[in-house]
Scaffold this active site. Structure first.
Site, mmCIF file in Angstrom:
data_model
loop_
_atom_site.group_PDB
_atom_site.id
_atom_site.type_symbol
_atom_site.label_atom_id
_atom_site.label_comp_id
_atom_site.label_asym_id
_atom_site.label_seq_id
_atom_site.Cartn_x
_atom_site.Cartn_y
_atom_site.Cartn_z
ATOM 1 N N ASP A 149 0.833 -1.217 0.000
ATOM 2 C CA ASP A 149 0.000 0.000 0.000
ATOM 3 C C ASP A 149 0.867 1.267 0.000
ATOM 4 O O ASP A 149 0.771 2.100 0.905
ATOM 5 C CB ASP A 149 -0.930 0.030 1.210
ATOM 6 C CG ASP A 149 -1.831 -1.180 1.317
ATOM 7 O OD1 ASP A 149 -2.307 -1.641 0.269
ATOM 8 O OD2 ASP A 149 -2.066 -1.649 2.443
ATOM 9 N N GLU A 196 -11.654 -1.214 -3.283
ATOM 10 C CA GLU A 196 -11.054 -0.456 -2.185
ATOM 11 C C GLU A 196 -9.871 0.365 -2.686
ATOM 12 O O GLU A 196 -9.567 0.390 -3.877
ATOM 13 C CB GLU A 196 -10.603 -1.408 -1.073
ATOM 14 C CG GLU A 196 -9.582 -2.442 -1.504
ATOM 15 C CD GLU A 196 -9.268 -3.457 -0.416
ATOM 16 O OE1 GLU A 196 -9.853 -3.379 0.682
ATOM 17 O OE2 GLU A 196 -8.436 -4.346 -0.661
#
Length: 323
Positions: free
Chosen positions: A43, A210
């Protein structure tokens, strides 16, 4: 044969350049740009600092940090924080932060991040500020926005964007998909009266979309998001899809005109070869270009998550393409 092969390759390349983005993506995906040093990341959020260096923050540690002078060689730089702020433990037993997002405005670096635990939407997004953007210099300012089990959204995966002089934060993971709220630019926190806008979802549970990132280009806002499953090494099916809108709060549609609220999303980057499960993306500016930062799982290194960097180009029709 020595003449015909190059000519055929050139002809194929020329044809590929003329194909729509969706057809080109289906034909091939570019590999990430070569990097060296500390490549392990999950991420990622990346920014070029005012001192000319690059810093990347990520899930893992107390918001793990890497620093580079040239965007190629990356060195471990510890963590954003020495210890987790005490309030993080309200959301998991280990004070574990997820999916940061770094930005710069008004002479200050802003670091947004999420704290939660797997499989619940009892979650919070927090914010910290720094004068330099470097690890060890951050001051935490607590919660920006929260969600709980009575909500139909999940307050993780923040992404900041400015639009028409206002500050917005996209967020979301599963729980009906991607949402957006307006922030107070002075505090960096959600306005108390801010409605929660709905940007994207999937038609069926678990609504596997997401990690939003919203980018302005021309007259459009582009919503990039990670679809399908992450965090399973070489079994991950993450991929990056995109839609666009003339308004930051939507409605967003894909290249074919399908609304992202109805499961749409034009494929931008998917796993290929050793580069599995491409996602967890953010976009940053460097030397006048947009650069896509994401993680992939390395099939030649036991599925280890690593940093992917590719520049984005914008076609005549306004849609992005990964280089």
């Amino acid at each position: 044969m020595t003449v015909r092969r190059p000519l055929a390759a050139l002809a194929a390349a020329a044809l590929l350049a003329l194909l729509p983005n969706t057809a080109q993506a289906a034909a091939s995906y570019p590999d990430p740009q070569p990097i060296t040093g500390q490549q392990i990341i999950h991420d990622p959020t990346v920014i070029k600092l005012r001192d000319g260096r690059y810093v990347a923050y990520s899930t893992g540690g107390v918001i793990g940090a890497r620093v580079s002078k040239d965007r190629k060689q990356w060195d471990d730089a510890g963590n954003a924080f020495a210890t987790p702020p005490s309030w993080w433990y309200e959301y998991n037993d280990t004070g574990d932060p997820w999916a940061p997002d770094i930005s710069y405005r008004a002479g200050t670096y802003w670091l947004y991040y999420a704290v939660s635990s797997w499989g619940t939407n009892h979650s919070a997004i927090g914010v910290a500020t720094s004068p330099s953007g470097l690890p060890g210099t951050w001051t935490d300012h607590g919660k920006v926005f929260t969600s709980d089990t009575t909500d139909t959204w999940n307050a993780i995966d923040p992404g900041l964007v400015r639009a028409d002089g206002r500050l917005w934060m996209s967020f979301g993971s599963y729980w009906t998909g991607i949402r957006m709220v307006e922030l107070d630019p002075r505090t960096g926190k959600a306005r108390t009266d801010a409605p929660v806008h709905h940007l994207a979802t999937r038609p069926d549970a678990p609504y596997a979309v997401e990690g939003p990132a919203v980018v302005k280009h021309g007259r459009y806002y582009y919503l990039l998001a990670s679809y399908d499953a992450c965090c399973s090494g070489v079994n991950s099916t993450y991929k990056i899809r995109v839609g666009r809108s003339t308004s930051v709060t939507g409605p967003y549609t894909d290249r074919d005109g399908t609304p992202l609220l109805e499961g749409g999303g034009t494929l931008l980057l998917a796993g290929h070869g050793r580069f599995i499960g491409t996602g967890g993306e953010t976009v940053f500016r460097d030397k006048g270009r947009d650069v896509l930062a994401y993680h992939y799982y390395d099939a030649e290194d036991a599925g280890t998550p690593k940093l992917g960097l590719n520049e984005l180009s914008w076609g005549r029709d306004g849609w992005p393409r990964v280089l």
